[in-house]
Design a protein around this motif. Structure first.
Motif, PDB file in Angstrom:
ATOM      1  N   PRO A 174       0.840  -1.209   0.000  1.00  0.00           N
ATOM      2  CA  PRO A 174       0.000   0.000   0.000  1.00  0.00           C
ATOM      3  C   PRO A 174       0.870   1.253   0.000  1.00  0.00           C
ATOM      4  O   PRO A 174       1.804   1.366   0.799  1.00  0.00           O
ATOM      5  CB  PRO A 174      -0.796  -0.129   1.301  1.00  0.00           C
ATOM      6  CG  PRO A 174      -0.831  -1.588   1.583  1.00  0.00           C
ATOM      7  CD  PRO A 174       0.495  -2.126   1.108  1.00  0.00           C
ATOM      8  N   THR A 175       0.560   2.166  -0.894  1.00  0.00           N
ATOM      9  CA  THR A 175       1.446   3.307  -1.126  1.00  0.00           C
ATOM     10  C   THR A 175       0.701   4.631  -1.022  1.00  0.00           C
ATOM     11  O   THR A 175      -0.346   4.817  -1.645  1.00  0.00           O
ATOM     12  CB  THR A 175       2.100   3.207  -2.518  1.00  0.00           C
ATOM     13  OG1 THR A 175       2.858   1.986  -2.587  1.00  0.00           O
ATOM     14  CG2 THR A 175       3.024   4.383  -2.776  1.00  0.00           C
ATOM     15  N   LEU A 176       1.273   5.542  -0.224  1.00  0.00           N
ATOM     16  CA  LEU A 176       0.811   6.919  -0.160  1.00  0.00           C
ATOM     17  C   LEU A 176       1.794   7.784  -0.938  1.00  0.00           C
ATOM     18  O   LEU A 176       2.982   7.827  -0.615  1.00  0.00           O
ATOM     19  CB  LEU A 176       0.754   7.400   1.296  1.00  0.00           C
ATOM     20  CG  LEU A 176       0.490   8.901   1.493  1.00  0.00           C
ATOM     21  CD1 LEU A 176      -0.930   9.271   1.076  1.00  0.00           C
ATOM     22  CD2 LEU A 176       0.753   9.326   2.936  1.00  0.00           C
ATOM     23  N   LEU A 177       1.305   8.448  -1.959  1.00  0.00           N
ATOM     24  CA  LEU A 177       2.107   9.445  -2.656  1.00  0.00           C
ATOM     25  C   LEU A 177       1.763  10.820  -2.088  1.00  0.00           C
ATOM     26  O   LEU A 177       0.612  11.098  -1.763  1.00  0.00           O
ATOM     27  CB  LEU A 177       1.817   9.440  -4.158  1.00  0.00           C
ATOM     28  CG  LEU A 177       2.206   8.208  -4.963  1.00  0.00           C
ATOM     29  CD1 LEU A 177       1.925   8.443  -6.445  1.00  0.00           C
ATOM     30  CD2 LEU A 177       3.672   7.839  -4.764  1.00  0.00           C
ATOM     31  N   VAL A 178       2.776  11.669  -2.009  1.00  0.00           N
ATOM     32  CA  VAL A 178       2.569  13.033  -1.542  1.00  0.00           C
ATOM     33  C   VAL A 178       3.129  13.983  -2.593  1.00  0.00           C
ATOM     34  O   VAL A 178       4.313  13.954  -2.906  1.00  0.00           O
ATOM     35  CB  VAL A 178       3.246  13.280  -0.180  1.00  0.00           C
ATOM     36  CG1 VAL A 178       3.005  14.716   0.278  1.00  0.00           C
ATOM     37  CG2 VAL A 178       2.731  12.286   0.857  1.00  0.00           C
ATOM     38  N   SER A 179       2.242  14.797  -3.163  1.00  0.00           N
ATOM     39  CA  SER A 179       2.633  15.844  -4.104  1.00  0.00           C
ATOM     40  C   SER A 179       2.365  17.171  -3.408  1.00  0.00           C
ATOM     41  O   SER A 179       1.241  17.676  -3.424  1.00  0.00           O
ATOM     42  CB  SER A 179       1.819  15.729  -5.399  1.00  0.00           C
ATOM     43  OG  SER A 179       2.167  16.753  -6.315  1.00  0.00           O
ATOM     44  N   PRO A 180       3.362  17.763  -2.746  1.00  0.00           N
ATOM     45  CA  PRO A 180       3.100  18.829  -1.791  1.00  0.00           C
ATOM     46  C   PRO A 180       2.967  20.234  -2.368  1.00  0.00           C
ATOM     47  O   PRO A 180       2.594  21.151  -1.635  1.00  0.00           O
ATOM     48  CB  PRO A 180       4.319  18.756  -0.867  1.00  0.00           C
ATOM     49  CG  PRO A 180       5.422  18.274  -1.755  1.00  0.00           C
ATOM     50  CD  PRO A 180       4.766  17.324  -2.720  1.00  0.00           C
ATOM     51  N   THR A 181       3.261  20.404  -3.642  1.00  0.00           N
ATOM     52  CA  THR A 181       3.384  21.760  -4.169  1.00  0.00           C
ATOM     53  C   THR A 181       2.366  22.044  -5.259  1.00  0.00           C
ATOM     54  O   THR A 181       2.313  21.345  -6.276  1.00  0.00           O
ATOM     55  CB  THR A 181       4.799  21.997  -4.732  1.00  0.00           C
ATOM     56  OG1 THR A 181       5.767  21.568  -3.777  1.00  0.00           O
ATOM     57  CG2 THR A 181       5.020  23.459  -5.048  1.00  0.00           C
ATOM     58  N   SER A 182       1.586  23.079  -5.051  1.00  0.00           N
ATOM     59  CA  SER A 182       0.695  23.593  -6.086  1.00  0.00           C
ATOM     60  C   SER A 182       1.414  24.694  -6.868  1.00  0.00           C
ATOM     61  O   SER A 182       2.398  25.269  -6.389  1.00  0.00           O
ATOM     62  CB  SER A 182      -0.580  24.156  -5.449  1.00  0.00           C
ATOM     63  OG  SER A 182      -1.340  24.888  -6.378  1.00  0.00           O
ATOM     64  N   ALA A 201       1.522   7.390   8.185  1.00  0.00           N
ATOM     65  CA  ALA A 201       1.303   6.336   7.193  1.00  0.00           C
ATOM     66  C   ALA A 201       2.435   5.311   7.212  1.00  0.00           C
ATOM     67  O   ALA A 201       2.198   4.098   7.116  1.00  0.00           O
ATOM     68  CB  ALA A 201       1.157   6.947   5.797  1.00  0.00           C
ATOM     69  N   ALA A 202       3.661   5.797   7.359  1.00  0.00           N
ATOM     70  CA  ALA A 202       4.803   4.878   7.423  1.00  0.00           C
ATOM     71  C   ALA A 202       4.702   3.977   8.645  1.00  0.00           C
ATOM     72  O   ALA A 202       4.996   2.775   8.577  1.00  0.00           O
ATOM     73  CB  ALA A 202       6.106   5.676   7.437  1.00  0.00           C
ATOM     74  N   ALA A 203       4.271   4.536   9.761  1.00  0.00           N
ATOM     75  CA  ALA A 203       4.109   3.734  10.976  1.00  0.00           C
ATOM     76  C   ALA A 203       3.017   2.685  10.821  1.00  0.00           C
ATOM     77  O   ALA A 203       3.042   1.653  11.511  1.00  0.00           O
ATOM     78  CB  ALA A 203       3.799   4.653  12.160  1.00  0.00           C
ATOM     79  N   ARG A 204       2.076   2.939   9.926  1.00  0.00           N
ATOM     80  CA  ARG A 204       1.005   1.984   9.648  1.00  0.00           C
ATOM     81  C   ARG A 204       1.411   0.935   8.629  1.00  0.00           C
ATOM     82  O   ARG A 204       0.617   0.088   8.235  1.00  0.00           O
ATOM     83  CB  ARG A 204      -0.226   2.730   9.140  1.00  0.00           C
ATOM     84  CG  ARG A 204      -0.897   3.611  10.171  1.00  0.00           C
ATOM     85  CD  ARG A 204      -1.599   2.783  11.237  1.00  0.00           C
ATOM     86  NE  ARG A 204      -3.035   2.777  11.074  1.00  0.00           N
ATOM     87  CZ  ARG A 204      -3.854   1.811  11.490  1.00  0.00           C
ATOM     88  NH1 ARG A 204      -3.350   0.750  12.081  1.00  0.00           N
ATOM     89  NH2 ARG A 204      -5.154   1.889  11.327  1.00  0.00           N
ATOM     90  N   GLY A 205       2.677   0.982   8.195  1.00  0.00           N
ATOM     91  CA  GLY A 205       3.182  -0.029   7.276  1.00  0.00           C
ATOM     92  C   GLY A 205       3.060   0.320   5.813  1.00  0.00           C
ATOM     93  O   GLY A 205       3.328  -0.515   4.943  1.00  0.00           O
ATOM     94  N   TRP A 206       2.662   1.548   5.515  1.00  0.00           N
ATOM     95  CA  TRP A 206       2.536   1.970   4.123  1.00  0.00           C
ATOM     96  C   TRP A 206       3.886   2.426   3.578  1.00  0.00           C
ATOM     97  O   TRP A 206       4.729   2.966   4.308  1.00  0.00           O
ATOM     98  CB  TRP A 206       1.544   3.119   4.001  1.00  0.00           C
ATOM     99  CG  TRP A 206       0.108   2.689   4.005  1.00  0.00           C
ATOM    100  CD1 TRP A 206      -0.474   1.765   4.821  1.00  0.00           C
ATOM    101  CD2 TRP A 206      -0.918   3.178   3.144  1.00  0.00           C
ATOM    102  NE1 TRP A 206      -1.809   1.650   4.528  1.00  0.00           N
ATOM    103  CE2 TRP A 206      -2.114   2.507   3.506  1.00  0.00           C
ATOM    104  CE3 TRP A 206      -0.975   4.111   2.123  1.00  0.00           C
ATOM    105  CZ2 TRP A 206      -3.332   2.748   2.861  1.00  0.00           C
ATOM    106  CZ3 TRP A 206      -2.180   4.361   1.481  1.00  0.00           C
ATOM    107  CH2 TRP A 206      -3.344   3.673   1.844  1.00  0.00           C
ATOM    108  N   ARG A 207       4.054   2.216   2.296  1.00  0.00           N
ATOM    109  CA  ARG A 207       5.180   2.828   1.593  1.00  0.00           C
ATOM    110  C   ARG A 207       4.787   4.269   1.276  1.00  0.00           C
ATOM    111  O   ARG A 207       3.668   4.554   0.862  1.00  0.00           O
ATOM    112  CB  ARG A 207       5.454   2.059   0.300  1.00  0.00           C
ATOM    113  CG  ARG A 207       6.528   2.658  -0.585  1.00  0.00           C
ATOM    114  CD  ARG A 207       6.905   1.692  -1.702  1.00  0.00           C
ATOM    115  NE  ARG A 207       5.748   1.241  -2.466  1.00  0.00           N
ATOM    116  CZ  ARG A 207       5.739   0.170  -3.266  1.00  0.00           C
ATOM    117  NH1 ARG A 207       6.826  -0.573  -3.381  1.00  0.00           N
ATOM    118  NH2 ARG A 207       4.661  -0.158  -3.937  1.00  0.00           N
TER     119      ARG A 207
END
Length: 347
Positions: A174-182, A201-207
């Motif tokens: 399971p992967t969370l992507l973060v695109s932080p900049t508008s 999210a990382a602590a929950r085991g997500w990439r």
């Protein structure tokens, strides 16, 4: 109404709005499979969609000023279209349209017109309030005699891009992507708040992976986020292309982002979006298909910065004020992440 045999679409930018045009292209192709479609589009934006089948693209380089307009006019010299769909109201686009010959020139209704838009068109789309941007763009099919009754993207993703994405995000973690900049700085969240959600999210085991373009501003934001991360995420900032980003988005379960182009790219490939909305109204410009996972502080922002509820300000108003994104807290963003993960049965 007689079908148009040749249609010119004018929507040059931005990335998010270009993704909103793709369903209109599909609608026109479905209604009139033999019509020729020519799309005048920005130089960067073309890289996202220039392999759409059945569409001729003419590039407008807005950085070239008048020379860029002349180049478009030269490319279309001697041609006349049955219809021009003038889907951009900015002065530059209105001026650009003057060099495009068309019998029917379809533009926005009076309420959504500006910068002399009414002088370059001879027909208007239906006047409606409360529409998502994608639906407004889709309504450009209506004066031609058809309606957008389904929304389909299917933006091609090359094999090379898919292979690259698979190398970066292998397996089915399971992967969370973060695109932080508008592209609008006042829509950006604080770096430490992004990092707090990423740490959770990382602590929950997500990439967790950061994505973003090669600009100095996006690099600076990525570095600021990384400085607050307890567990270092994969950093893909500046390493992808638009097509590779599509492929990366398609491999992720969730994207965390403010109102931005990647938000709409993710939506187009079916990835859930945790959108951060205070400066802009998610009902107008949020992820089209599913806004359940967004944090919506737009009404609170309207009351705080404009002194009235969102229902009393013009539809589509931007509240791009210093500090507006601080209305979005970490805890409520984590709650939306948890809700999305539960919905996907990933916990």
């Amino acid at each position: 109404m007689t079908a148009a045999a040749s249609i010119c679409l004018l929507r040059t930018s931005a990335i998010g709005d270009v993704t909103h045009v793709v369903p209109l292209v599909r609608t026109l192709q479905r209604a009139w499979p033999h019509a020729s479609l020519t799309w005048i589009i920005g130089k960067l934006e073309r890289r996202l969609v220039d392999d759409l089948p059945g569409v001729e693209f003419v590039t407008f380089d807005k950085t070239a000023g008048w020379a860029g307009m002349r180049a478009v006019h030269a490319a279309l010299r001697g041609r006349r279209f049955d219809a021009l769909l003038q889907m951009q109201v900015a002065m530059r686009s209105n001026l650009l349209s003057l060099g495009i010959k068309a019998d029917r020139r379809v533009g926005y209704d009076h309420a959504r017109s500006k910068d002399l838009h009414g002088l370059v068109i001879n027909e208007r789309i239906p006047a409606r309030s409360g529409e998502h941007v994608l639906d407004a763009i889709g309504s450009f099919s209506e004066p031609l005699g058809t309606r957008q009754t389904q929304v389909r993207w299917d933006i091609p993703i090359p094999e090379e891009a898919c292979a690259w994405a698979a190398e970066q995000l292998p397996g089915d973690v399971p992967t969370l992507l973060v695109s932080p900049t508008s592209s609008h700085a006042l829509r950006n969240w604080r770096p430490e708040r992004y990092a707090a959600v990423m740490n959770h999210a990382a602590a929950r085991g997500w990439r967790v992976a950061l994505v973003g373009g090669p600009s100095s501003g996006e690099r600076a934001m990525a570095d600021a986020v990384l400085a607050h991360c307890q567990r270092k995420p994969l950093d893909l900032t500046g390493k992808d292309t638009l097509k590779r980003l599509l492929a990366v988005l398609s491999r992720a379960q969730l994207l965390l982002t403010p109102d931005s182009g990647p938000m709409h790219m993710a939506n187009a490939v079916g990835t859930k979006v945790l959108g951060l909305h205070a400066a802009s109204n998610p009902e107008r410009s949020g992820p089209y298909s599913d806004r359940r996972w967004c944090v919506n502080k737009y009404d609170e922002a309207a009351r705080r910065f404009l002194g009235k509820p969102a229902s009393e300000i013009p539809w589509g108003s931007k509240i791009e004020k210093p500090g507006v994104m601080d209305l979005i807290g970490v805890d409520e963003t984590i709650e939306r992440y948890e809700a999305a993960a539960q919905d996907m049965r990933l916990f």
